[in-house]
Scaffold this motif. Sequence first.
Motif, PDB file in Angstrom:
ATOM      1  N   GLU A   1       4.760   1.347 -15.020  1.00  0.00           N
ATOM      2  CA  GLU A   1       3.324   1.205 -14.766  1.00  0.00           C
ATOM      3  C   GLU A   1       2.506   1.963 -15.804  1.00  0.00           C
ATOM      4  OE1 GLU A   1       4.080   1.249  -9.907  1.00  0.00           O
ATOM      5  OE2 GLU A   1       3.480   3.056 -11.002  1.00  0.00           O
ATOM      6  N   ARG A   2       1.379   1.399 -16.179  1.00  0.00           N
ATOM      7  CA  ARG A   2       0.411   2.136 -16.986  1.00  0.00           C
ATOM      8  C   ARG A   2      -0.319   3.124 -16.081  1.00  0.00           C
ATOM      9  NH1 ARG A   2      -1.740  -3.458 -19.812  1.00  0.00           N
ATOM     10  NH2 ARG A   2       0.006  -3.690 -21.307  1.00  0.00           N
ATOM     11  N   GLU A   3      -1.011   4.067 -16.687  1.00  0.00           N
ATOM     12  CA  GLU A   3      -1.641   5.129 -15.887  1.00  0.00           C
ATOM     13  C   GLU A   3      -2.591   4.573 -14.832  1.00  0.00           C
ATOM     14  OE1 GLU A   3      -4.022   9.372 -16.468  1.00  0.00           O
ATOM     15  OE2 GLU A   3      -3.419   8.194 -18.217  1.00  0.00           O
ATOM     16  N   SER A   4      -3.322   3.527 -15.169  1.00  0.00           N
ATOM     17  CA  SER A   4      -4.258   2.937 -14.207  1.00  0.00           C
ATOM     18  C   SER A   4      -3.544   2.129 -13.126  1.00  0.00           C
ATOM     19  CB  SER A   4      -5.253   2.031 -14.934  1.00  0.00           C
ATOM     20  OG  SER A   4      -4.572   0.950 -15.577  1.00  0.00           O
ATOM     21  N   GLU A   5      -2.217   1.929 -13.292  1.00  0.00           N
ATOM     22  CA  GLU A   5      -1.456   1.090 -12.370  1.00  0.00           C
ATOM     23  C   GLU A   5      -0.503   1.884 -11.479  1.00  0.00           C
ATOM     24  OE1 GLU A   5      -0.947  -2.861 -15.250  1.00  0.00           O
ATOM     25  OE2 GLU A   5       0.538  -1.238 -15.316  1.00  0.00           O
ATOM     26  N   TYR A   6      -0.571   3.203 -11.482  1.00  0.00           N
ATOM     27  CA  TYR A   6       0.374   3.988 -10.685  1.00  0.00           C
ATOM     28  C   TYR A   6       0.361   3.507  -9.237  1.00  0.00           C
ATOM     29  CZ  TYR A   6       0.881   7.406 -14.491  1.00  0.00           C
ATOM     30  OH  TYR A   6       1.150   8.022 -15.698  1.00  0.00           O
ATOM     31  N   GLY A   7       1.535   3.087  -8.754  1.00  0.00           N
ATOM     32  CA  GLY A   7       1.666   2.531  -7.413  1.00  0.00           C
ATOM     33  C   GLY A   7       1.705   1.017  -7.381  1.00  0.00           C
ATOM     34  N   MET A   8       1.506   0.354  -8.528  1.00  0.00           N
ATOM     35  CA  MET A   8       1.398  -1.105  -8.567  1.00  0.00           C
ATOM     36  C   MET A   8       2.715  -1.797  -8.212  1.00  0.00           C
ATOM     37  SD  MET A   8      -0.376  -3.838  -8.978  1.00  0.00           S
ATOM     38  CE  MET A   8      -1.915  -3.421  -9.834  1.00  0.00           C
ATOM     39  N   ALA A   9       3.844  -1.313  -8.722  1.00  0.00           N
ATOM     40  CA  ALA A   9       5.126  -1.953  -8.422  1.00  0.00           C
ATOM     41  C   ALA A   9       5.382  -1.963  -6.916  1.00  0.00           C
ATOM     42  CB  ALA A   9       6.258  -1.241  -9.157  1.00  0.00           C
ATOM     43  N   HIS A  10       5.101  -0.860  -6.268  1.00  0.00           N
ATOM     44  CA  HIS A  10       5.266  -0.771  -4.812  1.00  0.00           C
ATOM     45  C   HIS A  10       4.254  -1.649  -4.089  1.00  0.00           C
ATOM     46  CE1 HIS A  10       4.292   1.254  -0.893  1.00  0.00           C
ATOM     47  NE2 HIS A  10       5.583   1.118  -0.756  1.00  0.00           N
ATOM     48  N   PHE A  11       3.031  -1.707  -4.597  1.00  0.00           N
ATOM     49  CA  PHE A  11       1.988  -2.554  -4.006  1.00  0.00           C
ATOM     50  C   PHE A  11       2.408  -4.021  -4.038  1.00  0.00           C
ATOM     51  CE2 PHE A  11      -2.215  -4.770  -4.427  1.00  0.00           C
ATOM     52  CZ  PHE A  11      -2.701  -4.461  -3.170  1.00  0.00           C
ATOM     53  N   ILE A  12       2.993  -4.455  -5.137  1.00  0.00           N
ATOM     54  CA  ILE A  12       3.467  -5.839  -5.252  1.00  0.00           C
ATOM     55  C   ILE A  12       4.598  -6.099  -4.277  1.00  0.00           C
ATOM     56  CG2 ILE A  12       4.670  -7.447  -6.795  1.00  0.00           C
ATOM     57  CD1 ILE A  12       2.959  -6.274  -9.082  1.00  0.00           C
ATOM     58  N   GLU A  13       5.506  -5.143  -4.136  1.00  0.00           N
ATOM     59  CA  GLU A  13       6.586  -5.294  -3.165  1.00  0.00           C
ATOM     60  C   GLU A  13       6.034  -5.599  -1.765  1.00  0.00           C
ATOM     61  OE1 GLU A  13       8.594  -2.649  -0.096  1.00  0.00           O
ATOM     62  OE2 GLU A  13       8.599  -1.619  -2.031  1.00  0.00           O
ATOM     63  N   HIS A  14       4.908  -4.979  -1.423  1.00  0.00           N
ATOM     64  CA  HIS A  14       4.275  -5.239  -0.125  1.00  0.00           C
ATOM     65  C   HIS A  14       3.569  -6.589  -0.091  1.00  0.00           C
ATOM     66  CE1 HIS A  14       4.123  -1.401   2.389  1.00  0.00           C
ATOM     67  NE2 HIS A  14       4.885  -1.066   1.347  1.00  0.00           N
ATOM     68  N   THR A  15       2.832  -6.897  -1.140  1.00  0.00           N
ATOM     69  CA  THR A  15       1.913  -8.040  -1.073  1.00  0.00           C
ATOM     70  C   THR A  15       2.566  -9.395  -1.339  1.00  0.00           C
ATOM     71  OG1 THR A  15       1.240  -7.545  -3.368  1.00  0.00           O
ATOM     72  CG2 THR A  15      -0.127  -6.663  -1.590  1.00  0.00           C
ATOM     73  N   ILE A  16       3.803  -9.411  -1.830  1.00  0.00           N
ATOM     74  CA  ILE A  16       4.477 -10.711  -1.955  1.00  0.00           C
ATOM     75  C   ILE A  16       4.832 -11.272  -0.575  1.00  0.00           C
ATOM     76  CG2 ILE A  16       5.361 -10.359  -4.284  1.00  0.00           C
ATOM     77  CD1 ILE A  16       8.046  -9.590  -3.052  1.00  0.00           C
ATOM     78  N   PHE A  17       4.679 -10.468   0.457  1.00  0.00           N
ATOM     79  CA  PHE A  17       4.891 -10.937   1.829  1.00  0.00           C
ATOM     80  C   PHE A  17       3.619 -11.549   2.425  1.00  0.00           C
ATOM     81  CE2 PHE A  17       8.421  -8.087   1.313  1.00  0.00           C
ATOM     82  CZ  PHE A  17       9.390  -8.466   2.221  1.00  0.00           C
ATOM     83  N   LYS A  18       2.520 -11.571   1.671  1.00  0.00           N
ATOM     84  CA  LYS A  18       1.214 -11.893   2.243  1.00  0.00           C
ATOM     85  C   LYS A  18       0.698 -13.292   1.966  1.00  0.00           C
ATOM     86  CE  LYS A  18       1.214  -8.104   4.233  1.00  0.00           C
ATOM     87  NZ  LYS A  18       1.401  -8.116   5.699  1.00  0.00           N
ATOM     88  N   GLY A  19       1.539 -14.151   1.439  1.00  0.00           N
ATOM     89  CA  GLY A  19       1.112 -15.532   1.272  1.00  0.00           C
ATOM     90  C   GLY A  19       1.514 -16.123  -0.062  1.00  0.00           C
ATOM     91  N   THR A  20       1.965 -17.378  -0.026  1.00  0.00           N
ATOM     92  CA  THR A  20       2.310 -18.111  -1.242  1.00  0.00           C
ATOM     93  C   THR A  20       1.492 -19.391  -1.282  1.00  0.00           C
ATOM     94  OG1 THR A  20       4.081 -19.444  -0.275  1.00  0.00           O
ATOM     95  CG2 THR A  20       4.661 -17.216  -1.010  1.00  0.00           C
ATOM     96  N   ALA A  21       1.757 -20.223  -2.274  1.00  0.00           N
ATOM     97  CA  ALA A  21       1.025 -21.475  -2.386  1.00  0.00           C
ATOM     98  C   ALA A  21       1.259 -22.394  -1.188  1.00  0.00           C
ATOM     99  CB  ALA A  21       1.421 -22.192  -3.678  1.00  0.00           C
ATOM    100  N   LYS A  22       2.357 -22.208  -0.470  1.00  0.00           N
ATOM    101  CA  LYS A  22       2.643 -23.083   0.666  1.00  0.00           C
ATOM    102  C   LYS A  22       2.900 -22.355   1.982  1.00  0.00           C
ATOM    103  CE  LYS A  22       7.649 -23.651  -0.164  1.00  0.00           C
ATOM    104  NZ  LYS A  22       8.707 -24.647  -0.393  1.00  0.00           N
TER     105      LYS A  22
END
Length: 405
Positions: free
Chosen positions: A37-58
């Motif tokens: 992660e870049r400095e402005s993105e600290y926590g982003m990898a973990h955030f994505i791990e959570h949010t891929i459960f929140k909806g897809t195109a279908k």
Amino acid sequence: MHYNVHTLSNGIRVVHIPSESPVCYCGLIVNVGSRDERESEYGMAHFIEHTIFKGTAKRRAFHILNRIDEVGGELNAYTTKEETVVHATFLKRDFDRAAELISDMVFNSTFPERELAKEKEVILDEISSYNDTPSELIFDDFDDVVFNKEFGHNVLGDSERLATFDGTMVRDFMRRNYNTDQMVLSVLGSMTWKEVVRIAEKYYGCIAENKRQWTREKPVGRERTRQRIVKNTSQGHVVMGGIAPNAFDKKRLPMYMLNNMIGGPCMNSRLNIILRERNGIAYNVETEYNPYYDTGLFSLYFGTDAENLERSIRIVNKELARICMKPLTEIQLKKLKRQMSGQLMLSADNGEDQMLSIGRSVLLYGQADDIETSCKNIETVSAKELLDVANEVVHPERLSILIYS
């Protein structure tokens, strides 16, 4: 242990470990974590791990959660400094369902802003829970003691940066880091190899090639230090440790064995015997060895009452110094090797652990050793190699220390 490997045209590798059990396991392992992660993105990898459960195109969030649960399976994910993993447990009949769902989540998530906002609140609660658990929080704080902030920052991130995350930032991070040549689809189950390849080609072979265009920078280690943080806790918590061999270092296996002897999972570890059994001044004593791509970390943890804190540190330092002074006897070395080999064989009986372990090995090394080879490698380690690594890594004069008091 036999396994097969196939590489899709886009670079995603597929691993299959045959099993006779009706329970099967599948996981997509991605070579990206908090260190990327870049400095402005600290926590982003973990955030994505959570949010891929929140909806897809279908699919909406409910449909994602229900897809595996309704057939009696389990769906989960986790993030570390170098990995993001989405994995499922299911019956053989539901392999197609599990493989398709993981692909849909990772490659077709839409990250709706409304769902992102809700998940931020969930992660804030997770951060608060973590802050209320000093025996876990201290490990992340210790990473900051040993390494620079770029590598040592908390996987969960912080509330200030979390508030700034939006769909655009998420998609940008994934385009940059979710590279097809840095992914392994690992499968353990009774399905045939032909079926595994067919399903993998169907749901993962269609993904556009996106090879990694950058390389990681080696983290900078800090000078040895001793730090104390005042916490409102009922006991003192201590972590000691420092930089250790990386994942490609030939000293990695001796370091694993040394870690196991000092404070590994068994009750006969040196520190458990000396702190808990002989002196009765610590309930939980453990050590960890984490080999990363280009560095490693050894850490030693224990919790004790405030009046026993400095005494415990002296006892630990004395024992570590003793380990560094003379090599193991032939009998001690033989016992350690037998214990290590036994632990390896027992771990191979856990299907999920085996699926993830072999998948990670293929991702990192391009191959995985079978149990027999690993046990033979253990037998080649000498007492001198263990002594050399001990003096290089765990000697008290080399260790930093962080205390919650």
